[in-house]
Design a protein around this motif. Structure first.
Motif, PDB file in Angstrom:
ATOM      1  N   LYS A  88      11.784  10.401  12.302  1.00 42.84           N
ATOM      2  CA  LYS A  88      12.267  11.296  13.514  1.00 42.84           C
ATOM      3  C   LYS A  88      10.707  11.949  13.805  1.00 42.84           C
ATOM      4  N   SER A  89       9.969  12.213  13.192  1.00 45.89           N
ATOM      5  CA  SER A  89       8.697  12.952  13.737  1.00 45.89           C
ATOM      6  C   SER A  89       7.672  11.952  14.166  1.00 45.89           C
ATOM      7  N   HIS A  90       7.923  10.591  14.006  1.00 46.15           N
ATOM      8  CA  HIS A  90       6.755   9.647  14.459  1.00 46.15           C
ATOM      9  C   HIS A  90       6.676   9.594  15.911  1.00 46.15           C
ATOM     10  N   PRO A  91       5.389   9.717  16.503  1.00 46.67           N
ATOM     11  CA  PRO A  91       5.133   9.700  17.948  1.00 46.67           C
ATOM     12  C   PRO A  91       5.952   8.609  18.635  1.00 46.67           C
ATOM     13  N   SER A  92       6.198   7.660  18.204  1.00 47.05           N
ATOM     14  CA  SER A  92       6.802   6.420  18.783  1.00 47.05           C
ATOM     15  C   SER A  92       8.312   6.726  18.878  1.00 47.05           C
ATOM     16  N   SER A  93       8.816   7.456  18.221  1.00 46.46           N
ATOM     17  CA  SER A  93      10.419   7.561  18.011  1.00 46.46           C
ATOM     18  C   SER A  93      10.794   8.007  19.591  1.00 46.46           C
ATOM     19  N   GLN A  94      12.320   7.368  19.468  1.00 50.28           N
ATOM     20  CA  GLN A  94      13.091   7.802  20.706  1.00 50.28           C
ATOM     21  C   GLN A  94      14.534   7.856  20.068  1.00 50.28           C
ATOM     22  N   PHE A  95      15.065   8.937  20.347  1.00 48.55           N
ATOM     23  CA  PHE A  95      16.538   9.153  19.916  1.00 48.55           C
ATOM     24  C   PHE A  95      17.296  10.167  20.570  1.00 48.55           C
ATOM     25  N   ASN A  96      18.603   9.935  20.477  1.00 43.81           N
ATOM     26  CA  ASN A  96      19.653  11.224  20.706  1.00 43.81           C
ATOM     27  C   ASN A  96      19.305  12.393  19.973  1.00 43.81           C
ATOM     28  N   ILE A 162      14.056   1.251   1.307  1.00 45.84           N
ATOM     29  CA  ILE A 162      13.815   1.050   2.642  1.00 45.84           C
ATOM     30  C   ILE A 162      14.895   0.370   3.192  1.00 45.84           C
ATOM     31  N   GLY A 163      15.630  -0.617   2.510  1.00 50.33           N
ATOM     32  CA  GLY A 163      16.662  -1.208   2.963  1.00 50.33           C
ATOM     33  C   GLY A 163      17.818  -0.547   3.134  1.00 50.33           C
ATOM     34  N   VAL A 164      18.285   0.661   2.312  1.00 49.78           N
ATOM     35  CA  VAL A 164      19.393   1.396   2.719  1.00 49.78           C
ATOM     36  C   VAL A 164      19.076   2.500   3.663  1.00 49.78           C
ATOM     37  N   CYS A 165      17.934   2.702   3.982  1.00 45.89           N
ATOM     38  CA  CYS A 165      17.338   3.852   4.868  1.00 45.89           C
ATOM     39  C   CYS A 165      17.320   3.197   6.288  1.00 45.89           C
ATOM     40  N   LEU A 166      17.424   1.822   6.334  1.00 49.91           N
ATOM     41  CA  LEU A 166      17.231   1.231   7.604  1.00 49.91           C
ATOM     42  C   LEU A 166      17.831   1.997   8.594  1.00 49.91           C
ATOM     43  N   PRO A 167      19.372   2.354   8.589  1.00 45.98           N
ATOM     44  CA  PRO A 167      19.947   3.171   9.547  1.00 45.98           C
ATOM     45  C   PRO A 167      19.236   4.264  10.180  1.00 45.98           C
ATOM     46  N   MET A 168      18.645   4.982   9.317  1.00 43.74           N
ATOM     47  CA  MET A 168      17.956   6.176   9.415  1.00 43.74           C
ATOM     48  C   MET A 168      16.835   5.733  10.699  1.00 43.74           C
ATOM     49  N   TYR A 169      15.927   4.698  10.456  1.00 38.74           N
ATOM     50  CA  TYR A 169      15.044   4.049  11.298  1.00 38.74           C
ATOM     51  C   TYR A 169      15.604   3.835  12.779  1.00 38.74           C
ATOM     52  N   ILE A 170      16.891   3.068  12.724  1.00 41.12           N
ATOM     53  CA  ILE A 170      17.404   2.795  13.909  1.00 41.12           C
ATOM     54  C   ILE A 170      17.978   3.886  14.812  1.00 41.12           C
ATOM     55  N   VAL A 171      18.317   4.898  14.156  1.00 40.98           N
ATOM     56  CA  VAL A 171      18.738   6.091  14.856  1.00 40.98           C
ATOM     57  C   VAL A 171      17.899   6.679  15.460  1.00 40.98           C
ATOM     58  N   HIS A 172      16.416   6.647  15.100  1.00 36.34           N
ATOM     59  CA  HIS A 172      15.212   7.183  15.762  1.00 36.34           C
ATOM     60  C   HIS A 172      14.461   6.276  16.561  1.00 36.34           C
ATOM     61  N   THR A 173      15.160   5.208  16.814  1.00 36.66           N
ATOM     62  CA  THR A 173      14.572   4.070  17.795  1.00 36.66           C
ATOM     63  C   THR A 173      15.142   3.667  19.049  1.00 36.66           C
ATOM     64  N   VAL A 174      16.398   4.094  18.786  1.00 33.49           N
ATOM     65  CA  VAL A 174      17.452   3.888  19.988  1.00 33.49           C
ATOM     66  C   VAL A 174      18.180   5.285  20.551  1.00 33.49           C
ATOM     67  N   ASN A 175      17.987   5.501  21.683  1.00 29.36           N
ATOM     68  CA  ASN A 175      18.698   6.595  22.459  1.00 29.36           C
ATOM     69  C   ASN A 175      19.693   6.323  23.415  1.00 29.36           C
ATOM     70  N   GLN A 176      20.661   6.536  22.471  1.00 27.20           N
ATOM     71  CA  GLN A 176      22.162   6.358  23.088  1.00 27.20           C
ATOM     72  C   GLN A 176      23.267   7.378  23.059  1.00 27.20           C
ATOM     73  N   PRO A 177      23.886   7.613  24.034  1.00 27.12           N
ATOM     74  CA  PRO A 177      24.853   9.027  23.819  1.00 27.12           C
ATOM     75  C   PRO A 177      25.701   8.822  22.525  1.00 27.12           C
ATOM     76  N   LEU A 178      26.261  10.034  22.250  1.00 25.08           N
ATOM     77  CA  LEU A 178      27.070  10.078  21.094  1.00 25.08           C
ATOM     78  C   LEU A 178      28.518   9.326  21.545  1.00 25.08           C
TER      79      LEU A 178
END
Length: 318
Positions: A88-96, A162-178
């Motif tokens: 979430k805090s990484h400068p390159s992140s983008q998310f809803n 790292i494998g099971v936490c991949l969805p956490m990474y995706i959530v903070h790299t894709v900005n789409q409406p709920l």
């Protein structure tokens, strides 16, 4: 300094190298330095490098000094929280914002639940013992365990976590409406957390009661077959898997179907752990016969009616 306090201090200091490095990066990210530029451009690779050196290497060295791998169990409950805040805090992140907040809150709830369960089981001690599976492996590998443990205990944790936490990474790299799938993912995650909490609480009460019976010199209760354990032999494992598969829904919803890989690998690993646990149960003479009967009548993971109940229902239906 007492052992409990010393181990607590070690546990709190252990992740500092990664935290300090990442904090330094955040404070100097605007500077045109090759290191900070690289960290900005490669967030996923950076977190794996930090994990490798801080968890795999440093925790492994600590385990060799202490002759115990206890600390990785504690950090299994903490690392996902560190990862979700990193993503979430990484400068390159983008998310809803709202989706991110849901994921962060759910991860904290999961972590608090599992951490509480761990310390309750360990009688609120730090490093009193390591996981029995690591002890068995140490006996199996003997003198080579010191280097085998790096792969069998630490490096493998990087693959799993790292494998099971991949969805956490995706959530903070894709900005789409709920959408409705975010609601579904949240419901599944919470369901898994609740099931695991009640299953672990019921197990804790059972173990505590048997400890009292043992102290009083009375016969032990061979097996737990009440509550959720009436419907499943491992409801705590089932709840844990429901949580991780609930996270998969968030990543899948954002178009990244490959996030299932982590959950699949984790489920396969837990399947193997289930086999080990049941083998251990069958080695305890006072519970062998009852546990064999329990195996025949009760679902392994998914809570379901006992086979005897199903047979009765079939007879009535016919």
């Amino acid at each position: 300094m007492g052992r409990n306090l010393k181990n607590a201090l070690i546990a709190f200091l252990a992740p500092l190298p990664s935290i300090l490095f990442y904090t330094s990066f955040l404070n100097h990210q605007q500077q045109q330095h090759p290191i900070w530029s690289w960290c900005h451009q490669h967030p996923f690779l950076l977190v794996n490098i930090l994990f490798f050196f801080n968890i795999n290497v440093l925790f492994w060295i600590i385990s060799l000094i202490q002759s115990s791998n206890w600390m990785i169990d504690v950090y299994w409950t903490v690392i996902p929280v560190l990862l979700v805040h990193y993503f979430k805090s990484h400068p390159s992140s983008q998310f809803n914002f709202y989706r991110s907040t849901v994921i962060v809150v759910l991860t904290w709830i999961w972590s608090i639940r599992l951490t509480h369960s761990y310390f309750r089981r360990e009688k609120w001690q730090w490093g009193a013992r390591e996981d029995w599976r690591f002890t068995d492996l140490a006996q199996q590998y003997g003198k080579t365990w010191w280097w085998v443990s790096f792969f069998a205990v630490y490096l493998i944790q990087q693959v799993f976590l790292i494998g099971v936490c991949l969805p956490m990474y995706i959530v903070h790299t894709v900005n789409q409406p709920l959408n409705i799938w975010d609601t579904a993912g949240s419901a599944v995650c919470l369901t898994g957390i609740v099931i695991a909490y009640f299953a672990d609480t019921q197990l804790h009460k059972f173990v505590t009661q048997n400890e009292k019976l043992k102290q009083a010199g009375k016969p032990l209760v061979p097996n737990l077959e009440t509550g959720l354990w009436f419907y499943s032999r491992h409801p705590n494992y089932f709840g844990e898997q429901v949580w991780w598969w609930g996270l998969v829904i968030f990543g899948w919803n954002l178009g990244c179907t490959w996030v299932v890989v982590g959950a699949v690998v984790n489920s396969l690993c837990l399947g193997y752990v289930t086999i080990l646990v049941e083998r251990k149960m069958l080695k305890q003479e006072y519970r062998v016969e009852q546990y064999k009967r329990y195996q025949k009548s009760t679902s392994v993971w998914v809570p379901w009616f006992k086979s005897s109940v199903i047979d009765v229902l079939k007879e009535k239906a016919s």
